[in-house]
Design a protein around this motif. Structure first.
Motif, PDB file in Angstrom:
ATOM      1  N   LEU A 191    -120.851  32.175 -19.453  1.00 38.43           N
ATOM      2  CA  LEU A 191    -120.240  33.387 -19.630  1.00 38.43           C
ATOM      3  C   LEU A 191    -120.316  33.771 -21.228  1.00 38.43           C
ATOM      4  O   LEU A 191    -120.627  35.200 -21.354  1.00 38.43           O
ATOM      5  CB  LEU A 191    -118.752  33.394 -19.178  1.00 38.43           C
ATOM      6  CG  LEU A 191    -118.116  34.667 -18.956  1.00 38.43           C
ATOM      7  CD1 LEU A 191    -118.583  35.270 -17.704  1.00 38.43           C
ATOM      8  CD2 LEU A 191    -116.491  34.174 -18.963  1.00 38.43           C
ATOM      9  N   LEU A 211    -127.100  42.366 -17.364  1.00 41.89           N
ATOM     10  CA  LEU A 211    -126.040  41.307 -18.152  1.00 41.89           C
ATOM     11  C   LEU A 211    -124.686  41.608 -17.549  1.00 41.89           C
ATOM     12  O   LEU A 211    -123.830  40.633 -17.339  1.00 41.89           O
ATOM     13  CB  LEU A 211    -126.459  41.362 -19.442  1.00 41.89           C
ATOM     14  CG  LEU A 211    -127.672  40.769 -19.947  1.00 41.89           C
ATOM     15  CD1 LEU A 211    -127.860  40.792 -21.438  1.00 41.89           C
ATOM     16  CD2 LEU A 211    -127.776  39.320 -19.435  1.00 41.89           C
ATOM     17  N   ASP A 212    -124.359  42.877 -17.465  1.00 37.24           N
ATOM     18  CA  ASP A 212    -123.160  43.502 -16.933  1.00 37.24           C
ATOM     19  C   ASP A 212    -122.530  42.802 -15.575  1.00 37.24           C
ATOM     20  O   ASP A 212    -121.673  42.410 -15.267  1.00 37.24           O
ATOM     21  CB  ASP A 212    -122.439  44.761 -17.089  1.00 37.24           C
ATOM     22  CG  ASP A 212    -122.601  45.175 -18.794  1.00 37.24           C
ATOM     23  OD1 ASP A 212    -122.259  44.640 -19.581  1.00 37.24           O
ATOM     24  OD2 ASP A 212    -122.731  46.420 -18.991  1.00 37.24           O
ATOM     25  N   ILE A 217    -117.475  36.114 -13.430  1.00 43.18           N
ATOM     26  CA  ILE A 217    -115.759  36.141 -13.420  1.00 43.18           C
ATOM     27  C   ILE A 217    -115.355  36.149 -11.987  1.00 43.18           C
ATOM     28  O   ILE A 217    -114.326  35.453 -11.630  1.00 43.18           O
ATOM     29  CB  ILE A 217    -115.141  37.737 -14.087  1.00 43.18           C
ATOM     30  CG1 ILE A 217    -115.894  37.830 -15.691  1.00 43.18           C
ATOM     31  CG2 ILE A 217    -114.063  37.986 -13.894  1.00 43.18           C
ATOM     32  CD1 ILE A 217    -114.972  36.732 -16.443  1.00 43.18           C
ATOM     33  N   ARG A 244    -125.854  40.189 -24.506  1.00 44.55           N
ATOM     34  CA  ARG A 244    -125.404  41.527 -24.549  1.00 44.55           C
ATOM     35  C   ARG A 244    -125.272  41.982 -25.764  1.00 44.55           C
ATOM     36  O   ARG A 244    -125.566  43.412 -26.111  1.00 44.55           O
ATOM     37  CB  ARG A 244    -124.092  41.630 -23.495  1.00 44.55           C
ATOM     38  CG  ARG A 244    -123.790  42.962 -23.384  1.00 44.55           C
ATOM     39  CD  ARG A 244    -122.683  43.078 -22.265  1.00 44.55           C
ATOM     40  NE  ARG A 244    -121.901  44.384 -22.005  1.00 44.55           N
ATOM     41  CZ  ARG A 244    -121.228  44.730 -22.642  1.00 44.55           C
ATOM     42  NH1 ARG A 244    -120.493  44.387 -23.671  1.00 44.55           N
ATOM     43  NH2 ARG A 244    -120.700  46.055 -22.385  1.00 44.55           N
ATOM     44  N   VAL A 263    -123.963  35.070 -21.613  1.00 41.30           N
ATOM     45  CA  VAL A 263    -124.358  36.236 -21.300  1.00 41.30           C
ATOM     46  C   VAL A 263    -123.832  37.334 -22.201  1.00 41.30           C
ATOM     47  O   VAL A 263    -124.581  38.273 -22.681  1.00 41.30           O
ATOM     48  CB  VAL A 263    -123.746  36.411 -19.892  1.00 41.30           C
ATOM     49  CG1 VAL A 263    -123.788  37.771 -19.548  1.00 41.30           C
ATOM     50  CG2 VAL A 263    -124.568  35.894 -18.820  1.00 41.30           C
ATOM     51  N   TYR A 264    -122.338  37.159 -22.752  1.00 41.98           N
ATOM     52  CA  TYR A 264    -122.077  37.983 -23.520  1.00 41.98           C
ATOM     53  C   TYR A 264    -122.712  38.149 -24.851  1.00 41.98           C
ATOM     54  O   TYR A 264    -122.673  39.446 -25.366  1.00 41.98           O
ATOM     55  CB  TYR A 264    -120.421  37.693 -23.598  1.00 41.98           C
ATOM     56  CG  TYR A 264    -119.535  38.879 -24.285  1.00 41.98           C
ATOM     57  CD1 TYR A 264    -119.332  39.958 -23.249  1.00 41.98           C
ATOM     58  CD2 TYR A 264    -119.205  38.817 -25.688  1.00 41.98           C
ATOM     59  CE1 TYR A 264    -118.738  40.992 -24.038  1.00 41.98           C
ATOM     60  CE2 TYR A 264    -118.390  39.802 -26.084  1.00 41.98           C
ATOM     61  CZ  TYR A 264    -118.071  41.102 -25.265  1.00 41.98           C
ATOM     62  OH  TYR A 264    -117.404  41.931 -25.913  1.00 41.98           O
ATOM     63  N   TRP A 322    -122.220  39.127 -15.780  1.00 44.42           N
ATOM     64  CA  TRP A 322    -120.953  38.854 -16.208  1.00 44.42           C
ATOM     65  C   TRP A 322    -119.948  38.963 -15.269  1.00 44.42           C
ATOM     66  O   TRP A 322    -119.046  38.294 -14.998  1.00 44.42           O
ATOM     67  CB  TRP A 322    -120.749  39.558 -17.299  1.00 44.42           C
ATOM     68  CG  TRP A 322    -119.532  39.274 -18.323  1.00 44.42           C
ATOM     69  CD1 TRP A 322    -119.350  38.129 -19.104  1.00 44.42           C
ATOM     70  CD2 TRP A 322    -118.250  40.088 -17.986  1.00 44.42           C
ATOM     71  NE1 TRP A 322    -118.051  38.279 -19.553  1.00 44.42           N
ATOM     72  CE2 TRP A 322    -117.489  39.366 -19.017  1.00 44.42           C
ATOM     73  CE3 TRP A 322    -117.752  41.056 -17.420  1.00 44.42           C
ATOM     74  CZ2 TRP A 322    -116.093  39.769 -19.295  1.00 44.42           C
ATOM     75  CZ3 TRP A 322    -116.518  41.452 -17.652  1.00 44.42           C
ATOM     76  CH2 TRP A 322    -115.598  41.008 -18.401  1.00 44.42           C
TER      77      TRP A 322
END
Length: 94
Positions: free
Chosen positions: A77, A12-13, A20, A84, A80-81, A16
């Motif tokens: 975004l 996931l990071d 970005i 997480r 996804v955050y 992300w």
């Protein structure tokens, strides 16, 4: 089980970070800081689009049409955050 959750958070990071980069690159292309006719810029842009369009397309179908502003990357975004955060908070429940 903790290792599985850490791998999911890592994935996931990475997603992300790629989102970005895609958002910043779209701004740079729109403000004509980057030239899309340069081969490396074109390759990076098409690669990012091919990777992220399957994520953005279902979101675009659900969201209302805001033609000059694409809200799908923002929603993706945030999703996804949020995933997480959910995984990190529930990691020790298993």
């Amino acid at each position: 089980m903790t290792s599985l959750f850490q791998i999911l958070i890592l994935i996931l990071d990475v997603i992300w970070f790629i989102m970005i980069v895609h958002i910043i690159m779209s701004w740079l292309l729109n403000f004509q800081v980057l030239n899309p006719r340069q081969p490396i810029v074109f390759q990076i842009w098409t690669g990012l689009n091919r990777f992220l369009e399957p994520i953005y397309e279902p979101i675009r179908r659900v969201l209302p049409d805001t033609r000059p502003l694409d809200l799908a990357p923002l929603v993706a975004l945030i999703a996804v955050y949020a995933l997480r955060i959910i995984i990190r908070n529930n990691m020790y429940a298993f």
